[in-house]
Design an enzyme around this catalytic site. Structure first.
Site, mmCIF file in Angstrom:
data_model
loop_
_atom_site.group_PDB
_atom_site.id
_atom_site.type_symbol
_atom_site.label_atom_id
_atom_site.label_comp_id
_atom_site.label_asym_id
_atom_site.label_seq_id
_atom_site.Cartn_x
_atom_site.Cartn_y
_atom_site.Cartn_z
ATOM 1 N N GLU A 185 0.951 -1.179 -0.123
ATOM 2 C CA GLU A 185 -0.089 0.051 0.012
ATOM 3 C C GLU A 185 0.841 1.182 0.110
ATOM 4 O O GLU A 185 0.556 2.259 0.445
ATOM 5 C CB GLU A 185 -0.818 -0.066 1.222
ATOM 6 C CG GLU A 185 -1.988 -1.219 1.216
ATOM 7 C CD GLU A 185 -3.044 -0.827 2.339
ATOM 8 O OE1 GLU A 185 -2.837 -0.284 3.288
ATOM 9 O OE2 GLU A 185 -4.196 -1.610 2.101
ATOM 10 N N GLU A 254 -6.753 -7.743 -1.231
ATOM 11 C CA GLU A 254 -7.488 -7.846 0.288
ATOM 12 C C GLU A 254 -8.834 -7.320 -0.071
ATOM 13 O O GLU A 254 -9.264 -6.142 -0.428
ATOM 14 C CB GLU A 254 -6.784 -6.692 1.029
ATOM 15 C CG GLU A 254 -5.522 -6.888 1.389
ATOM 16 C CD GLU A 254 -4.770 -5.848 2.507
ATOM 17 O OE1 GLU A 254 -5.568 -5.138 3.124
ATOM 18 O OE2 GLU A 254 -3.373 -5.821 2.709
#
Ligand code: NAG
Length: 728
Positions: A185, A254
């Site tokens: 991320e 995710e």
């Protein structure tokens, strides 16, 4: 002549062998714009996150088996650097950190592995997975174009990749690892810091690709992931995501199955109807890889939970609950979804969808190849059901749902029609589950104790503790002249202590004068209260407690913990006295920690009391008891509802931090599966302890003579602690 022929045959054989070997070795995992390809075959893959240190090795086979039965192809995990390298160059790969064993168990079950090396992992894990010593490497700045950081990151990434290679765990070597991840991320951080961030991304990508694993690398939430790295999506929904190149597959690293619990926060639930809907929507829009984060959340044992105030339970409302039991109907409904989508796999991997819109909020995706056809009928309306006519047949769709037709005729699955039975999870008290306690009260420390370190002024907590303990004593003396007016008029002065967090106990001359906590919204706290001082020397002892180090935020490694001041005393003859810059002494950790009171041998070094002398509702108290293991095989937990805040150990293993005193605030209203889900929706547990039950792994118990220790900071009633069984 014959000899020659034999040699020739031998050569042909060797050549053939070489050919077979070489070709199964090179590029067994590749990709194209449609999907990941394993041995040349495009695959629709379902994956689930199970983090190995969040359960025990004894639980791993059962968790992996349930993942397989739930229709998963892949197990995904992060690599937890701070667990593997507790001090520089000292490596640990045993027990819950036996990464190789975990991966081999997945392989034995016939599953693939997605290894997210990071090394930054976020994960609500202490310090985002970085070892705390890394912060003290001279000149370091985390996750940017910084020499010392890049050197450390490369060294440990190589360590992991080499370990995997030496165990032949990459798919290119015949192992289960089909993919890896570098960084995590990072896109949003890069966006904030600009050029050095871009340079770091490029460096990380080249460094990873250079390690030659033979399987693809991904970067999640990283729009500019350099080729050949695949950029992927994380979130509650990802149907709108497209990778940065049309020759990369659309992957969801995710898919959030729920959300984590914080002390002070409620329990988050994500309805499975919405989760299944989001997955079906992703697949119908060209998606080919879905990983559930988390599939089994587990437990933040020890002090592995991140700040701010991440709870010990990391259940996450995942399809397998914290205790390793299938959460129904979530687990079963997703299994049915996976079955339905797998029936569509031949069509999904060989065609792009044709999309039509039969009405408002309705959408039909058809994947038609030469030999197969699959369709997805969607109703995006959050409140109205719909009828859709498709190829002369009529289909009923509940609100906010998608029906799957693997043959373009029969709707075998609808995301909102749950046929799996739901089951109520229960915590059943174990009969005779109470304990016979003994107590020992932790001693307050003062500045002239022998094992303290003196310094000028106030120092940041972690710079002193290096996170070796949650606790740091800040100690100083205050001299009060006999002429002070307050000694006569009875108006006690006000002591003000400003702290960067996370909790603070203030003692004056050994007496507790108050306790203050940071809140979920703000870790900073201020103690400000009238305090009783006497003429002469007064001992001020501040016990500062950290509750996990931050795991997320721009340069979170620079965020402070502990008493940084100012510390002032107001209402003296001179007005306000500033204590900030005077001499302070420091003591890391509790005396009970120094003596290892959590172990059987350590506990014999102090005098414990029991019966009528047992400490009750006393701050800073240690409790110990021995017990026999409750019978049966059901998972176990400790009911800590009568306790305040502290830590629990069984047979020397840390169960984690408890904090039932911190009640869940939030708005626990009703919960409809339909409509966009956020973690603010479908809350439960408001007004109750955020976490009441604490998982005790069965494998940590012996039949008899188990040793339980609780350290209680606030004061609680230990006679209320009992064992419960987790049953459905
Ligand atoms: C699927 O991918 C193809 C090829 O990139 C693209 O043309 C099409 O718009 C995509 N369809 C959907 C529904 O995302």
């Amino acid at each position: 002549m014959w000899e020659m022929l034999r040699i020739k045959v031998l050569f042909v054989c060797v050549g053939l062998f070489f050919l077979l070997c070489c070709c199964s070795v090179t590029a067994s995992v590749t990709y194209d714009g449609k999907a990941i390809k394993i041995n040349g075959q495009r695959r629709i893959l379902f994956s689930g996150s199970i983090h190995y240190p969040r359960s025990t090795p004894e639980m791993w086979p059962g968790l992996i088996q349930k993942a397989k039965e739930g229709g998963l192809d892949v197990i995904q995990t992060y690599v937890f650097w701070n667990g593997h390298e507790p001090s520089p160059g000292q490596y640990y790969f045993e027990g819950r950190y036996d990464l190789v064993r975990f991966i081999k168990l997945a392989q034995q079950a016939g599953l693939y592995v997605h290894l997210r090396i990071g090394l930054y992992v976020c994960a609500e894990w202490n310090f985002g997975g970085f070892p705390v010593w890394l912060k003290y490497v001279p000149g370091i700045a985390f996750r940017t174009d910084n020499g010392p950081f890049k050197a450390a990151m490369q060294k440990f990434t190589e360590k992991i990749v080499n370990l995997m290679k030496s165990e032949k765990l990459f798919e290119s070597q015949g192992g289960p690892i089909i993919m890896s991840q570098i960084e995590n991320e990072y896109g949003p951080v890069e966006w904030e810091i600009g050029a050095p961030g871009k340079a770091y991304t490029k460096w990380a990508a080249e460094m990873a690709v250079g390690l030659d694993t033979g399987v693809p690398w991904i970067m999640c939430k990283q729009e500019d992931a350099p080729d050949p790295i695949i950029d992927t999506c994380n979130g509650f929904y990802c149907e709108g995501f497209t990778p940065n190149k049309n020759y990369k597959p659309k992957m969801w690293t995710e898919a959030w199955t729920g959300w984590y619990t914080e002390f002070g926060g409620p329990i988050h639930n994500r309805p499975v109807e919405d989760l299944a809907y989001s997955v079906a929507r992703f697949i119908q829009n060209n998606g080919s890889f879905v990983n559930y984060y988390m599939y089994h959340g587990g437990t933040n044992f020890g002090r592995t939970a991140a700040g701010l105030f991440v709870a010990t339970s990391y259940d996450y409302d995942a399809p397998i609950d914290e205790y390793g039991l299938p959460r129904e109907p979530k687990w079963g409904h997703l299994r049915d979804l996976h079955k339905a989508i797998k029936l569509c796999e031949p069509s999904l991997v060989s065609a792009y969808p044709t999309v039509t819109w039969p009405g408002k909020n309705l959408e039909v995706h058809v994947f038609k190849s030469k030999s197969s056809c699959a369709a997805f009928l969607a109703n995006y309306d959050p409140s109205s059901p719909a009828k859709v006519t498709f190829q002369n047949m009529q289909y009923d769709l509940p609100p906010w749902s998608i029906s799957i037709l693997p043959d373009c005729k029969n709707a075998v699955f609808n995301t909102a029609r749950v046929s799996s039975k739901s089951s109520q999870m229960k915590m059943t008290p174990v009969s005779g589950g109470a304990f016979s306690w003994q107590s020992y009260i932790e001693e307050t420390v003062s500045a002239d104790d022998s094992d303290t370190i003196a310094k000028n002024g106030l120092w940041e907590q972690i710079s002193i503790t290096r996170d070796g303990s949650d606790y740091l004593w800040y100690l100083t003396d205050v001299n009060i002249h006999p002429n002070e007016g307050f000694l006569k008029n009875g108006q006690s002065p006000v002591l003000t202590v400003m702290s960067a967090g996370h909790a603070l106990h203030v003692f004056i001359n050994g007496q507790l004068a108050g306790t203050v906590y940071g809140s979920l919204e703000n870790p900073k706290l201020t103690f400000s209260n009238n305090v009783k001082l006497r003429a002469g020397i007064n001992k001020i002892s501040l016990l500062s407690a950290a509750v996990g180090l931050p795991n997320v935020g721009l340069h979170f490694e620079t965020w402070n913990t502990g008493v940084l001041g100012p510390v002032t005393l107001k209402g003296l003859n001179e007005g306000t006295r500033d204590l900030t810059k005077q001499k302070w002494s420091y003591k890391v950790g509790l005396k009970g920690e120094d003596l290892s009171l959590h172990t059987l041998s350590g506990s014999s070094s102090v005098e414990w009391v029991q019966g009528s002398l047992l400490a009750q509702k006393q701050p800073l108290t240690w409790y110990k008891a021995t017990f026999n293991a409750p019978e049966g095989n059901d998972p176990l937990a400790l009911d800590m509802n009568t306790m305040g805040k502290g830590q629990i150990w069984i047979n020397g293993e840390s169960i984690g931090r408890h904090w039932p005193e911190y009640k869940a605030s939030g708005n626990c209203g009703g919960c409809s599966y339909a409509g966009i889900y956020t973690e603010k929706k479908c809350l439960s547990n408001c007004g109750e302890a955020s976490q009441r039950w604490y998982h005790v792994p069965r494998s940590w118990l012996k039949p008899s003579g188990n040793f339980l220790v609780v350290f209680e900071e606030l004061g609680g009633d230990p006679t209320g602690i009992s064992f419960v069984r987790r049953t459905t």
